[in-house]
Write an enzyme that holds these catalytic residues in place. Structure first.
Site, short mmCIF file in Angstrom:
data_model
loop_
_atom_site.label_atom_id
_atom_site.label_comp_id
_atom_site.label_asym_id
_atom_site.label_seq_id
_atom_site.Cartn_x
_atom_site.Cartn_y
_atom_site.Cartn_z
N ASP A 96 7.73 21.90 46.26
CA ASP A 96 8.31 21.55 47.56
C ASP A 96 7.27 20.87 48.46
OD1 ASP A 96 10.26 21.50 49.53
OD2 ASP A 96 10.75 23.62 49.36
N ASP A 119 18.80 19.35 50.73
CA ASP A 119 18.94 20.77 51.03
C ASP A 119 20.38 21.14 51.31
OD1 ASP A 119 16.51 21.78 50.59
OD2 ASP A 119 15.90 21.97 52.68
C1 DGJ Z 1 13.15 23.58 51.25
C2 DGJ Z 1 13.86 23.41 49.94
O1 DGJ Z 1 14.48 22.18 49.88
C3 DGJ Z 1 14.80 24.58 49.75
O2 DGJ Z 1 15.59 24.40 48.61
C4 DGJ Z 1 13.97 25.82 49.64
O3 DGJ Z 1 13.19 25.77 48.49
C5 DGJ Z 1 13.11 25.97 50.88
N1 DGJ Z 1 12.37 24.79 51.17
C6 DGJ Z 1 12.17 27.11 50.73
O4 DGJ Z 1 11.32 27.22 51.79
#
Ligand code: DGJ
Length: 737
Positions: A475, A539
């Site tokens: 991430d 997301d």
């Molecule tokens: C952002 C990601 O896109 C989510 O899927 C998740 O992993 C969160 N971060 C976790 O902090």
């Protein structure tokens, strides 16, 4: 000829060196595209002009007499303009009178060498045919500025790749502003389509005319960006997914970028892409070189579907492209967020395995003091508070249930509330002593400091060595702001250090797959995809939003690399309530996963998800190897798309109704991409919780359980579509009889 520094990217077994440039041209060609370069006539100012690009577009016959084309296209001398007509060089620069954006910008510290004049000093063309090449490498030197550029151009599957390296052979530093790849656009390319977006609404298209002037899309986020124009396209007016001629570029780079198109009254237009460099960011000392990110360019005579077909083929031809069936993922994020606990997650693993999940990914919250998003980033040690016996018990539970295990990391980041920050607050990317604003309570580590990358490599390597981890979700949850590295701009060094870290980890752990995620789809490009195995597109797993996001992400990225999860009935990011069948139907057209707490789901929901997973497993070979087709000819309130097998023997199409239509009876859905001469068995693919049998039965062909029909009829006339509620989808499967 100079010693070759970069290998031509495409060299088939039968490739041989071609003498063509010794004549007067290079014709780069494959079955989808031609790029023709020709030697240029000397001028008074430039006795050794660089080759010029005379054609980038539809493939010409291998037998094409390029000299003839060159004569045919020789421009007239305009009034009130240069006495020798301007021609477009391989590297357009002011020396030739070029007044659009020059491909190279920079100067020495005293301002000299700002306008170099390169001379071709070496070349090598490779190809299997006598008269056409698949790659060509040029080296060009300016003896006065003592700069040298190597350009490697290759064609493969309709994609032209352009890679350039600049060498400073002078005695003083050279400050580089831009080294871009630019290609000519014809006069008929008058409409721009580029993408923008934000968190949870990535890759939103916008269209506008290409008038006189420049339309430039810059990213200054230190990561590819949610608003990045994944693909920047210019086409003939009104081009669609199915039709029109399109010229498109993509930059394979995960830092800052500039993609642009421009047209001038001098009669020229061009499209270009390059790394966006900050002042002083690239200062080449004597003997140093700058390697520009690869530019990928596609020309299509078959609209945007032709563009994505070329990109998908190119991506699929990579040696590193995953070949094993893409496993069904369960991601814990929207299931439990930070609330991690062995019993709870074992129950989730139980439920996941029971519905057919194949990979279980433990998301954020397993390390350091990471009980929420304000602390712990940087401390890549399993939390003894949450996992007193380490991750082994969970990994065992996951593996005993037949799944492999994945883990979330965000290596480039640090929370000020972390042991790492307390020990090394100077490791941050910042303008010295000034700090940068926090973003999601976090700062960015300066990966270009060797000690920082060494720390991250050691921690990640230790985790991958200690635990049986099949997959990392990598991430990157913030933009880089004011990103300084040891006193100078640091986006480029940060990006290169990230690539080096990923490359080394992959070298050490070649079987570990990596997902690129950046607050959802903030880092999607072919630079990062050269070292990762899938993208997290957004997301938002609200299927309604995903219909749009995945459609446009698919311009570049084939479905098997696009993570797409079935979320809860009420989408966490939008509050929208959606039926299960619609959520499943949407996720089918990607790398399927589930991101909801199955342990508390009703038996009915679990059954529905199990059915969805079974459908995915049944069709993933088709979905992950076929050609993506997007249907233009549907009402504005719907989106329709499909995947057709390469041999056109099978296809799966989806018609998603996203809002109510103002008409009572929807127009028939006309397919594309099938074999007109073949007969197909057409049948609805029903999913639990989808349109009811009664709703579907309003269409006689569905009531009859499907029918056999010719490809021609399906494409020319189409088939009727039931009236559906908003956010319902009809899936149809076709198989050649
Ligand atoms: C952002 C990601 O896109 C989510 O899927 C998740 O992993 C969160 N971060 C976790 O902090």
């Amino acid at each position: 000829m100079d010693k070759k520094r970069i290998e031509p990217s495409v060299a088939t077994n039968s490739a041989k060196e071609l003498p063509v440039m010794g004549g007067s041209f290079v014709h780069l060609k494959d079955e989808r595209v031609s790029l023709v370069l020709a030697t240029a006539e000397p001028t008074a100012i430039n006795p050794n002009p660089l080759p010029r690009i005379v054609h980038w577009g539809a493939p010409l016959a291998a037998s094409t007499d390029v000299a003839e084309i060159v004569s045919l296209l020789a421009p007239p001398t305009p009034h009130a303009a240069a006495d020798v007509p301007l021609e477009r060089s391989l590297l357009p620069l002011p020396v030739d009178g070029w007044r659009l954006r020059p491909a190279l910008q920079g100067a020495r510290a005293d301002g000299t060498d700002w306008s170099p004049r390169f001379k071709l000093t070496g070349y090598q063309a490779l190809g299997a045919e006598e008269s056409t090449a698949t790659s060509v490498w040029f080296t060009m030197r300016d003896p006065v500025s003592r700069l040298r550029i190597e350009t490697d151009i290759a064609v493969s599957g309709g994609v032209v790749t352009i890679q350039q390296v600049l060498h400073n052979e002078g005695d003083t530093d050279y400050l580089l502003g831009l080294l871009a790849a630019t290609l000519p656009l014809p006069a008929r390319a008058t409409e721009i389509l580029d993408l923008t977006g934000r968190w949870c609404r990535e890759r939103s298209p916008q269209r506008h005319p290409l008038l006189m002037g420049t339309w430039s899309r810059e990213t200054r986020r230190g990561r590819t960006g949610h608003d990045a124009s994944l693909v920047f396209a210019v086409g003939t007016p009104g081009f669609t997914f199915a039709s029109g001629e399109v010229w498109a570029v993509h930059l394979g780079w995960s830092g800052d970028s500039v993609l642009w198109a421009e047209r001038s009254p001098a009669g020229f237009a061009q499209i270009g892409a390059g790394e966006l460099l900050h002042p002083g960011e690239v200062r080449l000392a004597p003997g140093e070189s700058y390697e520009a990110p690869v530019v990928f360019a596609v020309h299509s005579t078959a609209g945007l579907d032709g563009v994505s077909a070329a990109f998908h083929d190119h991506v699929r031809a990579r040696e590193s492209h995953p070949t094993s069936p893409r496993p069904v993922v369960l991601n814990t994020w929207e299931a439990v967020y930070f609330d991690q606990d062995l019993d709870k997650l074992t129950a989730l693993a139980d439920a996941a395995a029971a519905v057919g999940v194949e990979r279980f990914v433990l998301d954020d919250g397993w390390f350091g003091a990471r009980r929420d998003d304000t602390a712990g980033l940087g401390d890549w040690v399993v939390s003894s508070e949450v996992w007193p016996e380490g991750l082994d018990p969970l990994i065992r539970a996951v593996q005993e249930r037949g799944m492999d295990f994945g883990l979330w990391v965000e290596p480039e980041m640090v929370n000020p509330n972390s042991d790492l920050f307390r020990a090394h607050h100077d490791w941050m990317l910042q303008v010295e002593g000034r700090g940068t604003p926090t973003w999601r309570h976090q700062q960015v580590l300066d990966l270009a400091r060797p000690e920082v990358s060494a720390y991250l490599l050691a921690r990640l390597d230790a985790l991958l060595t200690e635990y049986d981890i099949a997959y990392l979700k990598w991430d990157h949850n913030r933009d880089l702001v004011d990103a300084g590295h040891l006193g100078v701009a640091g986006v480029r060094t940060q990006t290169l250090a990230l690539y080096a870290l990923l490359d080394e980890l992959r070298r050490r752990h070649p079987r570990v797959e990596i997902e690129t995620c950046a607050s959802g789809g903030g880092r999607v490009d072919l630079g990062i995809l050269a070292r990762t195995d899938r993208i997290w597109a957004s997301d938002t797993i609200d299927a309604h939003e995903r219909q749009y996001i995945q459609r446009w992400t698919g311009l570049l990225v084939p479905p098997e690399l696009v993570g797409s999860h079935v979320g809860s009935a009420t989408a966490h990011t939008t509050g929208r309530r959606l039926g299960l069948a619609f959520r499943v139907a949407t996720s089918l057209f990607g790398h399927f996963g589930v991101e909801a707490d199955l342990a508390v789901a009703t038996p009915e929901v679990r059954r529905g998800i199990a059915e969805g997973i079974a459908a995915y497993k049944q069709h993933r070979a088709l979905l992950h190897s076929g050609r993506t087709v997007r249907l233009d000819d549907v009402p504005a309130e719907a989106l329709a798309q499909g995947v057709v097998a390469p041999d056109r023997s099978e296809a799966l199409f989806s018609y998603a109704q996203l809002a109510t239509s103002p008409v009572e009876v929807l127009p028939p859905l006309r397919l594309r991409g099938l074999d007109p001469k073949a007969r197909y068995r057409l049948r609805p693919l029903t999913l639990a919780g989808g349109p009811t049998a009664q709703e579907l039965a309003a269409c006689p062909w569905i009531a009859a359980g499907g029918m056999e029909v010719s490809g021609e009829a399906l494409m020319e006339l189409g088939f009727s579509v039931p009236v559906m509620h908003p956010d319902q989808a009809l899936l149809v499967h076709l198989s050649r009889v």
